[in-house]
Design an enzyme around this catalytic site. Structure first.
Site, PDB file in Angstrom:
ATOM      1  N   GLY A  92      10.961  -2.953   5.543  1.00  0.00           N
ATOM      2  CA  GLY A  92      10.211  -4.216   5.514  1.00  0.00           C
ATOM      3  C   GLY A  92       9.792  -4.556   4.086  1.00  0.00           C
ATOM      4  N   HIS A  93       9.239  -3.562   3.382  1.00  0.00           N
ATOM      5  CA  HIS A  93       8.854  -3.781   1.986  1.00  0.00           C
ATOM      6  C   HIS A  93      10.085  -4.130   1.136  1.00  0.00           C
ATOM      7  CE1 HIS A  93       5.618  -0.792   3.294  1.00  0.00           C
ATOM      8  NE2 HIS A  93       4.903  -1.820   2.898  1.00  0.00           N
ATOM      9  N   SER A 139       6.377  -0.485  10.113  1.00  0.00           N
ATOM     10  CA  SER A 139       5.038  -0.370   9.556  1.00  0.00           C
ATOM     11  C   SER A 139       4.836   1.045   9.052  1.00  0.00           C
ATOM     12  CB  SER A 139       3.999  -0.667  10.642  1.00  0.00           C
ATOM     13  OG  SER A 139       2.714  -0.248  10.205  1.00  0.00           O
ATOM     14  N   ARG A 151       2.238   2.587   9.291  1.00  0.00           N
ATOM     15  CA  ARG A 151       1.400   3.254  10.293  1.00  0.00           C
ATOM     16  C   ARG A 151       2.210   3.765  11.487  1.00  0.00           C
ATOM     17  NH1 ARG A 151      -2.717  -0.837   8.646  1.00  0.00           N
ATOM     18  NH2 ARG A 151      -4.519   0.350   7.878  1.00  0.00           N
ATOM     19  N   GLN A 175     -10.631  -2.826   1.809  1.00  0.00           N
ATOM     20  CA  GLN A 175     -10.174  -3.548   3.002  1.00  0.00           C
ATOM     21  C   GLN A 175     -10.179  -2.663   4.248  1.00  0.00           C
ATOM     22  OE1 GLN A 175      -6.261  -4.390   1.104  1.00  0.00           O
ATOM     23  NE2 GLN A 175      -5.382  -3.950   3.101  1.00  0.00           N
ATOM     24  N   LYS A 216       4.632 -10.093   8.891  1.00  0.00           N
ATOM     25  CA  LYS A 216       4.083  -9.015   9.729  1.00  0.00           C
ATOM     26  C   LYS A 216       2.563  -9.132   9.803  1.00  0.00           C
ATOM     27  CE  LYS A 216       3.654  -4.777  11.489  1.00  0.00           C
ATOM     28  NZ  LYS A 216       2.562  -4.166  10.838  1.00  0.00           N
ATOM     29  N   MET A 275       0.838  -1.205   0.000  1.00  0.00           N
ATOM     30  CA  MET A 275       0.000   0.000   0.000  1.00  0.00           C
ATOM     31  C   MET A 275       0.874   1.257   0.000  1.00  0.00           C
ATOM     32  SD  MET A 275      -3.432  -0.978   2.069  1.00  0.00           S
ATOM     33  CE  MET A 275      -2.806  -0.805   3.735  1.00  0.00           C
ATOM     34  N   GLY A 276       2.160   1.107  -0.348  1.00  0.00           N
ATOM     35  CA  GLY A 276       3.032   2.273  -0.443  1.00  0.00           C
ATOM     36  C   GLY A 276       3.531   2.755   0.895  1.00  0.00           C
TER      37      GLY A 276
HETATM   38  P1  AMP Z   1       1.449  -2.896   3.512  1.00  0.00           P
HETATM   39  O1  AMP Z   1       2.046  -1.906   2.578  1.00  0.00           O
HETATM   40  O2  AMP Z   1       1.530  -2.510   4.947  1.00  0.00           O
HETATM   41  O3  AMP Z   1       0.109  -3.412   3.071  1.00  0.00           O
HETATM   42  O4  AMP Z   1       2.405  -4.172   3.441  1.00  0.00           O
HETATM   43  C1  AMP Z   1       2.743  -4.759   2.209  1.00  0.00           C
HETATM   44  C2  AMP Z   1       3.490  -6.032   2.480  1.00  0.00           C
HETATM   45  O5  AMP Z   1       4.652  -5.748   3.247  1.00  0.00           O
HETATM   46  C3  AMP Z   1       2.677  -7.046   3.299  1.00  0.00           C
HETATM   47  O6  AMP Z   1       2.924  -8.345   2.799  1.00  0.00           O
HETATM   48  C4  AMP Z   1       3.241  -6.869   4.686  1.00  0.00           C
HETATM   49  O7  AMP Z   1       3.127  -8.019   5.482  1.00  0.00           O
HETATM   50  C5  AMP Z   1       4.681  -6.570   4.385  1.00  0.00           C
HETATM   51  N1  AMP Z   1       5.326  -5.875   5.510  1.00  0.00           N
HETATM   52  C6  AMP Z   1       4.896  -4.744   6.124  1.00  0.00           C
HETATM   53  N2  AMP Z   1       5.711  -4.440   7.149  1.00  0.00           N
HETATM   54  C7  AMP Z   1       6.681  -5.403   7.184  1.00  0.00           C
HETATM   55  C8  AMP Z   1       7.799  -5.652   8.026  1.00  0.00           C
HETATM   56  N3  AMP Z   1       8.112  -4.863   9.046  1.00  0.00           N
HETATM   57  N4  AMP Z   1       8.553  -6.750   7.767  1.00  0.00           N
HETATM   58  C9  AMP Z   1       8.246  -7.580   6.733  1.00  0.00           C
HETATM   59  N5  AMP Z   1       7.199  -7.399   5.920  1.00  0.00           N
HETATM   60  C10 AMP Z   1       6.422  -6.323   6.133  1.00  0.00           C
END
Ligand code: AMP
Length: 283
Positions: free
Chosen positions: A36-37, A186, A188, A61, A150, A30-31
């Site tokens: 992590g990404h 995160s 967030r 969602q 995560k 989601m950018g």
């Molecule tokens: P999001 O942008 O938050 O929807 O996350 C996109 C992807 O990145 C999802 O598969 C998350 O589980 C993964 N993700 C987010 N934060 C982390 C993190 N700290 N470590 C590993 N993967 C992450």
């Protein structure tokens, strides 16, 4: 690096790659990208020849009253990071492109999506996730998809959905990347005030405290109840903190004879944090 904003543009590239027998990986996001990404993108490069990253803040969602409008967005910063990470294609559809007028189809998920964890506090969330992720899989024709642990329940839901719908994509999980004090990275986390940011790693410490207690013989229910109480004392509003079977998310019968994941979600001010750890390294 290519940027596609319509399904037709995306397919132009993915069809060409498939014709050349190139393996394609997709990393849905989601950018507001962080380390992590980027770790998911490195895993995608290990598994495939061409890496697609999608950036789409999926309205379906988010429940009414959640943070859809406030969700952090940084398209320019994201593109810079993705270029540096050697991504081949960024898929950035508009909401209208993903959900054209008259859109009328939703994938309804059960099984791991009804484990009584995130689903209890975010009704409808996983139907929205499953629907958009199924679209991303079908649009991209990816052979591999990389998701972070995560969002552990999400990983199991997506894997089950792809399997159930015979979508030929291998769903891979990648470990959680943390800040130096243990807080799971995160997008967030940007909502946290300075004081909340100092407190935030207490969620990860509570998961670890529960794990240590279970490993030294405390019953999982009692161990997680105590960890939850400690978090509440520290000022968190805890949605759940539970030990579950790592494969099915069912409650634990015997922690010594099954893989165990300890999962928690808690609110600190206006920020909702989620995290999880394996009971043992091999879980
Ligand atoms: P999001 O942008 O938050 O929807 O996350 C996109 C992807 O990145 C999802 O598969 C998350 O589980 C993964 N993700 C987010 N934060 C982390 C993190 N700290 N470590 C590993 N993967 C992450």
């Amino acid at each position: 690096m290519e940027i596609a904003r319509t399904v037709d543009e995306l397919r132009l590239h993915s069809d060409a790659w498939r014709a050349l027998k190139r393996m394609i990986a997709i990393v849905p996001t989601m950018g507001a990208l962080h380390e992590g990404h980027l770790s998911l993108i490195r895993e995608a490069h290990r598994q495939a020849d061409e890496v697609i990253v999608s950036i789409f803040v999926n309205p379906t969602q988010f429940a009414p009253g959640e943070d859809l409008d406030a969700y952090p967005r940084d398209p320019e910063g994201d593109l810079e990071k993705l270029r540096a990470a050697g991504v081949d294609l960024v898929w950035m559809p508009s909401v209208q492109e993903m959900y054209p007028d008259g859109f009328a189809t939703t994938i309804h998920v059960e099984g791991p999506a009804k484990a009584g964890l995130e689903d209890t506090f975010r009704p409808g969330h996983f139907d929205g996730v499953a629907t958009v992720v199924a679209k991303l899989f079908l649009q991209s024709g990816a052979n591999v998809a990389v998701f972070g642990e995560k969002d552990y329940q999400q990983l199991l839901v997506v894997r089950r959905m792809a399997w159930d719908l015979d979508i030929p994509v291998k769903v891979t999980g990648a470990p959680i990347i943390r800040e130096s004090d243990g807080l799971a990275m995160s997008s967030r986390n940007a909502y946290l005030s300075e004081e909340e940011r100092r407190k935030a790693p207490a969620l990860w410490r509570a998961l670890n405290a529960a794990a240590e207690a279970i490993l030294s013989g405390t019953a999982p229910d009692q161990a997680t109840r105590e960890a939850r109480a400690d978090l509440e004392t520290a000022g968190f509003e805890v949605d759940y903190l539970e030990a579950r079977n790592a494969q099915t998310l069912a409650p634990i019968d015997d922690p010594s004879s099954e893989p165990v994941r300890i999962l928690g979600a808690a609110r600190l001010g206006r920020t909702r944090l989620i995290d999880n750890i394996p009971l043992r390294k091999e879980d």
